[in-house]
Motif scaffolding. Structure first.
Motif, PDB file in Angstrom:
ATOM      1  N   PRO A  24       0.802  -1.070  -0.115  1.00 11.35           N
ATOM      2  CA  PRO A  24       0.044  -0.022   0.027  1.00 11.35           C
ATOM      3  C   PRO A  24       0.838   1.342   0.034  1.00 11.35           C
ATOM      4  O   PRO A  24       2.110   1.091   0.729  1.00 11.35           O
ATOM      5  CB  PRO A  24      -0.769  -0.096   1.591  1.00 11.35           C
ATOM      6  N   VAL A  25       0.454   2.326  -0.555  1.00 10.39           N
ATOM      7  CA  VAL A  25       1.091   3.597  -0.709  1.00 10.39           C
ATOM      8  C   VAL A  25       1.296   4.221   0.625  1.00 10.39           C
ATOM      9  O   VAL A  25       0.073   4.377   1.419  1.00 10.39           O
ATOM     10  CB  VAL A  25       0.430   4.635  -1.630  1.00 10.39           C
ATOM     11  N   ARG A  26       2.497   4.770   1.113  1.00 12.89           N
ATOM     12  CA  ARG A  26       2.551   4.945   2.292  1.00 12.89           C
ATOM     13  C   ARG A  26       2.434   6.754   2.166  1.00 12.89           C
ATOM     14  O   ARG A  26       3.113   7.426   1.564  1.00 12.89           O
ATOM     15  CB  ARG A  26       3.953   5.021   3.019  1.00 12.89           C
ATOM     16  N   LYS A  34      -3.539  18.791   7.637  1.00 11.81           N
ATOM     17  CA  LYS A  34      -3.855  17.430   8.332  1.00 11.81           C
ATOM     18  C   LYS A  34      -4.372  16.429   7.248  1.00 11.81           C
ATOM     19  O   LYS A  34      -5.260  15.447   7.443  1.00 11.81           O
ATOM     20  CB  LYS A  34      -4.738  17.512   9.437  1.00 11.81           C
ATOM     21  N   LYS A  35      -4.214  16.664   5.862  1.00 12.95           N
ATOM     22  CA  LYS A  35      -4.830  15.787   4.837  1.00 12.95           C
ATOM     23  C   LYS A  35      -3.684  14.770   4.424  1.00 12.95           C
ATOM     24  O   LYS A  35      -2.403  15.180   4.480  1.00 12.95           O
ATOM     25  CB  LYS A  35      -5.152  16.354   3.841  1.00 12.95           C
ATOM     26  N   PRO A  36      -3.727  13.537   4.154  1.00 11.18           N
ATOM     27  CA  PRO A  36      -3.023  12.690   3.709  1.00 11.18           C
ATOM     28  C   PRO A  36      -2.034  13.041   2.520  1.00 11.18           C
ATOM     29  O   PRO A  36      -2.706  13.617   1.393  1.00 11.18           O
ATOM     30  CB  PRO A  36      -3.437  11.349   3.243  1.00 11.18           C
ATOM     31  N   VAL A  37      -0.784  13.066   2.330  1.00  9.47           N
ATOM     32  CA  VAL A  37      -0.079  13.533   1.313  1.00  9.47           C
ATOM     33  C   VAL A  37       1.298  12.467   1.032  1.00  9.47           C
ATOM     34  O   VAL A  37       1.774  11.985   1.791  1.00  9.47           O
ATOM     35  CB  VAL A  37       0.791  14.944   1.637  1.00  9.47           C
ATOM     36  N   LEU A  38       1.561  12.546  -0.393  1.00  8.48           N
ATOM     37  CA  LEU A  38       2.766  11.710  -0.642  1.00  8.48           C
ATOM     38  C   LEU A  38       3.992  12.408   0.064  1.00  8.48           C
ATOM     39  O   LEU A  38       3.913  13.579  -0.335  1.00  8.48           O
ATOM     40  CB  LEU A  38       2.768  11.572  -2.068  1.00  8.48           C
ATOM     41  N   SER A  39       4.894  11.568   0.311  1.00  9.33           N
ATOM     42  CA  SER A  39       6.053  12.334   0.868  1.00  9.33           C
ATOM     43  C   SER A  39       6.946  13.214  -0.371  1.00  9.33           C
ATOM     44  O   SER A  39       6.919  12.464  -1.361  1.00  9.33           O
ATOM     45  CB  SER A  39       7.015  11.527   1.732  1.00  9.33           C
ATOM     46  N   HIS A  40       7.531  14.120   0.228  1.00 12.21           N
ATOM     47  CA  HIS A  40       8.420  15.107  -0.852  1.00 12.21           C
ATOM     48  C   HIS A  40       7.670  15.446  -1.996  1.00 12.21           C
ATOM     49  O   HIS A  40       7.876  15.452  -3.216  1.00 12.21           O
ATOM     50  CB  HIS A  40       9.729  13.913  -1.502  1.00 12.21           C
ATOM     51  N   THR A  41       6.173  15.831  -1.582  1.00 12.64           N
ATOM     52  CA  THR A  41       5.530  16.266  -2.673  1.00 12.64           C
ATOM     53  C   THR A  41       4.405  17.468  -2.205  1.00 12.64           C
ATOM     54  O   THR A  41       4.228  17.544  -0.878  1.00 12.64           O
ATOM     55  CB  THR A  41       4.342  15.044  -2.951  1.00 12.64           C
ATOM     56  N   VAL A  42       4.343  18.549  -2.848  1.00 13.31           N
ATOM     57  CA  VAL A  42       3.571  19.598  -2.429  1.00 13.31           C
ATOM     58  C   VAL A  42       2.270  18.950  -2.023  1.00 13.31           C
ATOM     59  O   VAL A  42       1.777  18.276  -3.026  1.00 13.31           O
ATOM     60  CB  VAL A  42       3.521  20.521  -3.449  1.00 13.31           C
ATOM     61  N   LEU A  44      -1.571  19.222  -2.360  1.00 15.09           N
ATOM     62  CA  LEU A  44      -2.449  19.901  -3.244  1.00 15.09           C
ATOM     63  C   LEU A  44      -3.699  20.443  -2.762  1.00 15.09           C
ATOM     64  O   LEU A  44      -4.305  21.076  -3.382  1.00 15.09           O
ATOM     65  CB  LEU A  44      -2.753  18.914  -4.542  1.00 15.09           C
ATOM     66  N   ASN A  45      -3.814  20.078  -1.349  1.00 14.86           N
ATOM     67  CA  ASN A  45      -5.119  20.933  -0.831  1.00 14.86           C
ATOM     68  C   ASN A  45      -4.665  22.084  -0.168  1.00 14.86           C
ATOM     69  O   ASN A  45      -5.683  23.170  -0.617  1.00 14.86           O
ATOM     70  CB  ASN A  45      -5.585  19.989   0.554  1.00 14.86           C
ATOM     71  N   CYS A  46      -3.704  22.495   0.234  1.00 18.74           N
ATOM     72  CA  CYS A  46      -3.315  23.819   0.861  1.00 18.74           C
ATOM     73  C   CYS A  46      -2.000  24.480   0.061  1.00 18.74           C
ATOM     74  O   CYS A  46      -1.870  25.729   0.143  1.00 18.74           O
ATOM     75  CB  CYS A  46      -2.928  23.882   2.180  1.00 18.74           C
ATOM     76  N   GLY A  47      -1.326  23.631  -0.917  1.00 22.41           N
ATOM     77  CA  GLY A  47      -0.520  24.365  -1.701  1.00 22.41           C
ATOM     78  C   GLY A  47       0.961  24.334  -0.853  1.00 22.41           C
ATOM     79  O   GLY A  47       1.666  25.211  -1.401  1.00 22.41           O
ATOM     80  N   PHE A  48       0.952  23.944   0.440  1.00 23.97           N
ATOM     81  CA  PHE A  48       2.390  24.209   0.967  1.00 23.97           C
ATOM     82  C   PHE A  48       3.387  22.881   0.907  1.00 23.97           C
ATOM     83  O   PHE A  48       2.931  21.760   0.716  1.00 23.97           O
ATOM     84  CB  PHE A  48       1.760  24.522   2.532  1.00 23.97           C
ATOM     85  N   TYR A  49       4.597  23.428   1.071  1.00 27.54           N
ATOM     86  CA  TYR A  49       5.671  22.257   1.117  1.00 27.54           C
ATOM     87  C   TYR A  49       6.838  22.779   1.843  1.00 27.54           C
ATOM     88  O   TYR A  49       7.267  24.145   1.837  1.00 27.54           O
ATOM     89  CB  TYR A  49       6.289  21.890  -0.198  1.00 27.54           C
ATOM     90  N   LYS A  50       7.177  22.299   2.642  1.00 24.05           N
ATOM     91  CA  LYS A  50       8.218  22.582   3.874  1.00 24.05           C
ATOM     92  C   LYS A  50       8.027  23.822   4.513  1.00 24.05           C
ATOM     93  O   LYS A  50       8.954  24.625   4.714  1.00 24.05           O
ATOM     94  CB  LYS A  50       9.677  22.641   3.145  1.00 24.05           C
ATOM     95  N   GLY A  51       6.594  23.997   4.789  1.00 24.39           N
ATOM     96  CA  GLY A  51       6.250  25.313   5.469  1.00 24.39           C
ATOM     97  C   GLY A  51       6.234  26.529   4.705  1.00 24.39           C
ATOM     98  O   GLY A  51       5.985  27.605   5.241  1.00 24.39           O
ATOM     99  N   LYS A  52       6.401  26.376   3.364  1.00 22.72           N
ATOM    100  CA  LYS A  52       6.319  27.630   2.494  1.00 22.72           C
ATOM    101  C   LYS A  52       5.359  27.237   1.620  1.00 22.72           C
ATOM    102  O   LYS A  52       4.937  26.015   1.120  1.00 22.72           O
ATOM    103  CB  LYS A  52       7.565  27.843   1.709  1.00 22.72           C
ATOM    104  N   GLU A  53       4.526  28.452   0.967  1.00 23.38           N
ATOM    105  CA  GLU A  53       3.488  28.242   0.081  1.00 23.38           C
ATOM    106  C   GLU A  53       4.052  28.225  -1.193  1.00 23.38           C
ATOM    107  O   GLU A  53       4.804  28.948  -1.919  1.00 23.38           O
ATOM    108  CB  GLU A  53       2.350  29.367   0.158  1.00 23.38           C
ATOM    109  N   VAL A  54       3.722  26.911  -1.904  1.00 22.47           N
ATOM    110  CA  VAL A  54       4.393  26.789  -3.228  1.00 22.47           C
ATOM    111  C   VAL A  54       3.346  26.965  -4.286  1.00 22.47           C
ATOM    112  O   VAL A  54       3.738  27.538  -5.444  1.00 22.47           O
ATOM    113  CB  VAL A  54       5.023  25.361  -3.550  1.00 22.47           C
ATOM    114  N   ILE A  55       2.108  26.611  -4.054  1.00 21.42           N
ATOM    115  CA  ILE A  55       1.121  26.752  -5.318  1.00 21.42           C
ATOM    116  C   ILE A  55      -0.027  27.674  -4.520  1.00 21.42           C
ATOM    117  O   ILE A  55      -0.413  27.375  -3.264  1.00 21.42           O
ATOM    118  CB  ILE A  55       0.619  25.273  -5.451  1.00 21.42           C
ATOM    119  N   ASN A  56      -0.339  28.539  -5.241  1.00 18.04           N
ATOM    120  CA  ASN A  56      -1.677  29.272  -4.686  1.00 18.04           C
ATOM    121  C   ASN A  56      -2.827  28.461  -5.207  1.00 18.04           C
ATOM    122  O   ASN A  56      -3.475  28.591  -6.233  1.00 18.04           O
ATOM    123  CB  ASN A  56      -1.551  30.664  -5.377  1.00 18.04           C
TER     124      ASN A  56
END
Ligand SMILES: [Zn+2]
Length: 83
Positions: A24-26, A34-42, A44-56
């Protein structure tokens, strides 16, 4: 063409296949919403990665949907601060 002399028993086939299975995908949990996200991936619900907004994320939505999404993200953040 070479032909096998003896056939494999079901046990032998099963043993060789015991390591062949789909895992199963981890998923990680987005620290912001607090939504499930693939690791090392932005996220897509809030557009944040590593505490920074990457996608509006809100830019493509209509005004109604923007308000709903903003509320969802804020609600997900609130319980985090209390703990
Ligand atoms: Zn998120």
């Amino acid at each position: 063409m070479a032909v096998p002399k003896q056939g494999h028993t079901r046990a032998k086939v099963g043993k060789s296949r015991m390591h062949k299975y789909i895992e199963p995908v981890r998923l990680n949990v987005c620290p912001k919403c607090k939504k499930p996200v693939l690791s090392h991936t932005v996220c897509l619900n809030c557009g944040f990665y590593k505490g920074k907004e990457v996608i509006n994320v809100l830019a493509k939505l209509t005004k109604k949907d923007q308000k709903v999404r903003e509320k969802e993200i804020k609600q997900a953040e609130k319980p985090d601060k209390s703990t």
